[in-house]
Design a protein around this motif. Structure first.
Motif, PDB file in Angstrom:
ATOM      1  N   THR A   1       0.806  -1.213   0.000  1.00  0.00           N
ATOM      2  CA  THR A   1       0.000   0.000   0.000  1.00  0.00           C
ATOM      3  C   THR A   1       0.842   1.267   0.000  1.00  0.00           C
ATOM      4  OG1 THR A   1      -1.779  -1.182   1.108  1.00  0.00           O
ATOM      5  CG2 THR A   1      -1.873   1.217   1.168  1.00  0.00           C
ATOM      6  N   HIS A   2       1.787   1.400   0.938  1.00  0.00           N
ATOM      7  CA  HIS A   2       2.527   2.657   1.094  1.00  0.00           C
ATOM      8  C   HIS A   2       3.884   2.682   0.408  1.00  0.00           C
ATOM      9  CE1 HIS A   2      -0.620   4.048   3.652  1.00  0.00           C
ATOM     10  NE2 HIS A   2      -0.470   3.018   4.469  1.00  0.00           N
ATOM     11  N   ASN A   3       4.360   1.535  -0.089  1.00  0.00           N
ATOM     12  CA  ASN A   3       5.653   1.444  -0.761  1.00  0.00           C
ATOM     13  C   ASN A   3       6.741   2.127   0.065  1.00  0.00           C
ATOM     14  OD1 ASN A   3       7.268   2.630  -3.750  1.00  0.00           O
ATOM     15  ND2 ASN A   3       7.418   0.602  -2.899  1.00  0.00           N
TER      16      ASN A   3
ATOM     17  N   GLY B   1       3.251   1.473  -4.709  1.00  0.00           N
ATOM     18  CA  GLY B   1       2.144   1.373  -3.769  1.00  0.00           C
ATOM     19  C   GLY B   1       0.886   2.014  -4.317  1.00  0.00           C
ATOM     20  N   SER B   2      -0.230   1.576  -3.788  1.00  0.00           N
ATOM     21  CA  SER B   2      -1.520   2.147  -4.187  1.00  0.00           C
ATOM     22  C   SER B   2      -1.713   3.530  -3.580  1.00  0.00           C
ATOM     23  CB  SER B   2      -2.661   1.226  -3.772  1.00  0.00           C
ATOM     24  OG  SER B   2      -2.624   1.009  -2.369  1.00  0.00           O
ATOM     25  N   ALA B   3      -1.133   3.754  -2.400  1.00  0.00           N
ATOM     26  CA  ALA B   3      -1.199   5.055  -1.718  1.00  0.00           C
ATOM     27  C   ALA B   3       0.183   5.325  -1.133  1.00  0.00           C
ATOM     28  CB  ALA B   3      -2.254   5.023  -0.622  1.00  0.00           C
TER      29      ALA B   3
ATOM     30  N   SER C   1       9.727   5.931  -2.761  1.00  0.00           N
ATOM     31  CA  SER C   1       8.326   5.536  -2.642  1.00  0.00           C
ATOM     32  C   SER C   1       7.579   6.112  -3.843  1.00  0.00           C
ATOM     33  CB  SER C   1       7.748   6.087  -1.331  1.00  0.00           C
ATOM     34  OG  SER C   1       6.389   5.777  -1.222  1.00  0.00           O
ATOM     35  N   LYS C   2       6.849   5.239  -4.565  1.00  0.00           N
ATOM     36  CA  LYS C   2       6.170   5.685  -5.775  1.00  0.00           C
ATOM     37  C   LYS C   2       4.831   4.988  -5.962  1.00  0.00           C
ATOM     38  CE  LYS C   2       9.601   2.790  -7.858  1.00  0.00           C
ATOM     39  NZ  LYS C   2      10.095   2.492  -6.559  1.00  0.00           N
ATOM     40  N   SER C   3       4.003   5.582  -6.794  1.00  0.00           N
ATOM     41  CA  SER C   3       2.672   5.058  -7.069  1.00  0.00           C
ATOM     42  C   SER C   3       2.713   3.943  -8.112  1.00  0.00           C
ATOM     43  CB  SER C   3       1.778   6.186  -7.593  1.00  0.00           C
ATOM     44  OG  SER C   3       0.537   5.665  -8.030  1.00  0.00           O
TER      45      SER C   3
END
Length: 164
Positions: A10-12, A40-42, A67-69
């Motif tokens: 989710t948060h990567n 991550g999704s969010a 961290s990426k989407s």
């Protein structure tokens, strides 16, 4: 041909980054043409410092990670993924975007080491144990003939790894 693997959480910020770093590190050491990505999704926009510490302790260069989407990997110009692995339960239950190339999908769940008791030392231990557990499965993944396995066989092998 490079085998691309996308690892989702989710948060990567922790588990997916541990998996991305370890898969790239292990593939390079084994001379395998495998490239890991995480998303991550969010996404939180930051990497958990305990995840980075665990990777650095294993000899992984963490400088390329962020961290990426998962949206970065859903477009037509994105690398075509052969495998998509979810590593947290919430990401596994979310509706994922369409992935170009229709990759094989599997869930390898790990408890969130960020929730470990015992303060910073407890978290350090939990992150290191999570990194080791992820690496154990990734070594098994790298032992597969990824370039030549039909999707159904790859799906069965990845599911069997999830049960080990």
């Amino acid at each position: 041909m490079t085998v691309n693997v996308l690892i989702l959480c989710t948060h990567n910020s922790a588990r997916s980054v541990l998996a991305e770093g370890m898969l790239n590190h292990l593939a390079q050491k084994a001379g395998k043409d495998v490239r890991a990505y995480s998303a991550g999704s969010a996404p939180s926009g930051r990497l958990n410092p305990f995840a980075l510490e665990a990777l650095v302790g294993a000899g992984v260069d963490v400088s390329p990670y962020r961290s990426k989407s998962w949206d970065e990997f859903a477009g037509d110009a994105s690398p075509v993924m052969r495998i998509v692995i979810t590593v947290c339960d919430s990401a596994a239950q979310e509706t994922c975007p369409y992935w170009p190339g229709s990759p094989v999908k599997v869930h390898w769940g790990y408890p969130d080491p960020s929730n470990a008791p015992g303060g910073d030392e407890g978290k350090r231990v939990a992150f290191e144990l999570t990194r080791q557990a992820i690496a154990y499965r990734l070594v098994q993944l790298l032992a597969l003939p990824l370039e030549s396995m039909p999707d159904a066989e790859l799906q069965a092998a990845l599911t069997a790894i999830s049960e080990s």
